[in-house]
Enzyme design. Structure first.
Site, PDB file in Angstrom:
ATOM      1  CD  GLU A 241      -4.457  -8.194   1.490  1.00 35.27           C
ATOM      2  OE1 GLU A 241      -5.363  -7.503   1.994  1.00 35.27           O
ATOM      3  OE2 GLU A 241      -3.255  -7.964   1.700  1.00 35.27           O
TER       4      GLU A 241
ATOM      5  CG  ASN B 223      -0.392  -6.977  -1.703  1.00 38.91           C
ATOM      6  OD1 ASN B 223      -0.953  -7.533  -2.646  1.00 38.91           O
ATOM      7  ND2 ASN B 223      -0.870  -7.022  -0.466  1.00 38.91           N
TER       8      ASN B 223
ATOM      9  CG  HIS C 205      -9.641  -6.012   0.318  1.00 39.55           C
ATOM     10  ND1 HIS C 205      -9.947  -7.144   1.058  1.00 39.55           N
ATOM     11  CD2 HIS C 205      -8.324  -5.777   0.524  1.00 39.55           C
ATOM     12  CE1 HIS C 205      -8.853  -7.548   1.685  1.00 39.55           C
ATOM     13  NE2 HIS C 205      -7.857  -6.747   1.372  1.00 39.55           N
TER      14      HIS C 205
ATOM     15  CG  ASP D 257     -12.542  -9.303   1.381  1.00 38.28           C
ATOM     16  OD1 ASP D 257     -12.349  -8.319   0.621  1.00 38.28           O
ATOM     17  OD2 ASP D 257     -12.257  -9.285   2.590  1.00 38.28           O
TER      18      ASP D 257
ATOM     19  CD  GLU E  42      -2.786  -1.386   2.389  1.00 39.03           C
ATOM     20  OE1 GLU E  42      -2.620  -0.619   3.350  1.00 39.03           O
ATOM     21  OE2 GLU E  42      -3.685  -2.245   2.354  1.00 39.03           O
TER      22      GLU E  42
HETATM   23  C1  XIL Z   1      -6.300  -6.912   8.090  1.00 41.52           C
HETATM   24  C2  XIL Z   1      -6.640  -8.150   8.907  1.00 41.52           C
HETATM   25  O1  XIL Z   1      -7.519  -8.945   8.153  1.00 41.52           O
HETATM   26  C3  XIL Z   1      -7.268  -7.761  10.218  1.00 41.52           C
HETATM   27  O2  XIL Z   1      -7.443  -8.908  11.040  1.00 41.52           O
HETATM   28  C4  XIL Z   1      -6.409  -6.729  10.927  1.00 41.52           C
HETATM   29  O3  XIL Z   1      -7.063  -6.298  12.096  1.00 41.52           O
HETATM   30  C5  XIL Z   1      -6.125  -5.552  10.039  1.00 41.52           C
HETATM   31  O4  XIL Z   1      -5.525  -6.006   8.849  1.00 41.52           O
HETATM   32  N1  XIL Z   1      -4.890  -4.991   3.589  1.00 41.52           N
HETATM   33  C6  XIL Z   1      -3.883  -5.808   4.025  1.00 41.52           C
HETATM   34  C7  XIL Z   1      -4.149  -6.745   5.146  1.00 41.52           C
HETATM   35  O5  XIL Z   1      -2.805  -5.839   3.418  1.00 41.52           O
HETATM   36  O6  XIL Z   1      -3.006  -6.975   5.915  1.00 41.52           O
HETATM   37  C8  XIL Z   1      -5.281  -6.274   6.012  1.00 41.52           C
HETATM   38  O7  XIL Z   1      -5.555  -7.306   6.968  1.00 41.52           O
HETATM   39  C9  XIL Z   1      -6.493  -5.962   5.176  1.00 41.52           C
HETATM   40  C10 XIL Z   1      -6.189  -4.860   4.181  1.00 41.52           C
END
Ligand code: XIL
Length: 349
Positions: A265, A200, A236, A267, A159
């Site tokens: 990641e 990422n 996401h 979802d 990020e």
């Molecule tokens: C999130 C986890 O899922 C949570 O459990 C934690 O509290 C906060 O982080 N981007 C990322 C991940 O790269 O590491 C994050 O994970 C979600 C967003």
């Protein structure tokens, strides 16, 4: 817009189906995602919640059965591995790496340099810029070194851009300047030359100012000989916004640049309560990203950020939202699960 998208979906689906004869693979599989992914060139993964893995046997069995890569959801983050300066705690992360080895899974390491989930002791007022550079270097060398040979791919830099493509204002940018990204990759490579090293981010699925910034950065790093091997798309998504377009175009341009891509990641959250229409629409979001991955040569993995609503991060972070994963709270598959599986089966070569 809607019709256009549906047409695009059909076109892509047919393209995937067309590339693999339907009878090329007799049913040698056990019905899992993992089996369905065999022969596609794409590994299917999940983020793992270590408390759930320890306490919940059905959860544990599903991680082992359905996935061939795992990503620690939290336990490799800096605040988890170095709670006090110089005091490391690798226990939880080691457990996941052991679990993966026992189950024939690869591990995606997550993550080395980030603005979030850093230890409380790591502040700009406590250290000079030169000390912060030394700390970051030591963190990366120690963590990557600890897991040397056991991590398939690292999310090295997480990020680092804003949505408008400008560099994100973080402790690292302020103290070390933009060169911290190249340094992080060099240090990670020094500590484990065989691990694949990824950038990422989120909101970088399609072609947009943020992914343009990543494209320019990747090209620049490659030109400078910096060991960067992958572009990670978190993925996401949210039903209440449009799904991203131009995902395939975006992934393709990185593919052509010669780096791997990965969905890291995925979802698809929604405003609660969930209903039948929403969970069906959600399946399209999961499918859209997976199809883009399957249609390029060097997309190496597709990871969901938790596979069950029972432990998803979404309700805790996005007020009023949830139901973001392919399995419900009772570990029953939702339509997204069938979409993932069918999409993989169609792409087997
Ligand atoms: C999130 C986890 O899922 C949570 O459990 C934690 O509290 C906060 O982080 N981007 C990322 C991940 O790269 O590491 C994050 O994970 C979600 C967003």
């Amino acid at each position: 817009m809607r019709l256009g998208r549906i047409a695009a979906f059909l076109a892509v689906s047919l393209a995937v189906a067309g590339s693999a004869p339907a009878d090329a693979h007799p049913r040698s599989d056990d019905g899992s995602l993992r089996a369905a992914a065999r022969g596609t060139g794409v590994r299917i993964g999940t983020a793992v919640d270590m408390s759930a893995l320890a306490a919940d046997a059905p959860y544990r069995e599903a991680v082992a059965r359905e996935f061939d890569t795992v990503t620690p959801e939290n336990v490799m983050k800096w605040e988890a591995v170095e709670p006090q300066p110089g005091v490391y705690d690798w226990a939880a992360a080691d457990q996941l790496v052991d679990f993966a080895r026992k189950n024939g899974q690869l591990v995606r390491g997550h993550t080395l340099v980030w603005h979030s989930q850093n230890p409380a002791w790591l502040t700009e007022s406590a250290y000079t810029p030169a000390q912060l550079r030394t700390l970051l270097r030591k963190h990366i060398l120690d963590e990557v070194g600890h897991f040397k040979g056991r991590i398939w791919a690292w999310d090295v830099a997480n990020e680092v851009f804003n949505d408008d493509g400008t560099p994100r204002d973080t402790i690292w940018l302020r103290a070390l300047g933009p060169g911290y990204i190249a340094d992080a990759f060099r240090w990670a490579h020094q500590a484990d030359p065989k691990a694949l090293l990824f950038l990422n981010d989120y909101n970088n699925e399609g072609v947009n100012p943020k992914s343009d910034a990543y494209f320019a950065l990747t090209r620049q790093l490659l030109a400078q000989g910096v060991p960067v091997q992958g572009y990670g798309i978190q993925g996401h998504l949210a039903l209440q916004y449009d799904f991203p377009d131009s995902v395939l175009d975006n992934v393709r341009r990185f593919d052509k640049l010669g780096v791997r891509t990965a969905f890291t990641e995925v979802d698809v959250r929604m405003l609660l309560p969930a209903d039948t229409a929403k969970v069906r629409a959600q399946a399209e979001g999961f499918g859209l990203l997976l199809r883009a991955c399957l249609l390029v040569k060097h997309c190496v993995s597709y990871t969901v950020w938790g596979f069950t609503d029972k432990y998803s991060w979404v309700p805790g972070v996005f007020d009023g939202e949830g139901s973001a994963t392919p399995f419900d709270e009772n570990l029953r598959p939702k339509p997204a699960y069938a979409t993932l599986r069918d999409t993989l089966l169609l792409a087997r070569r």
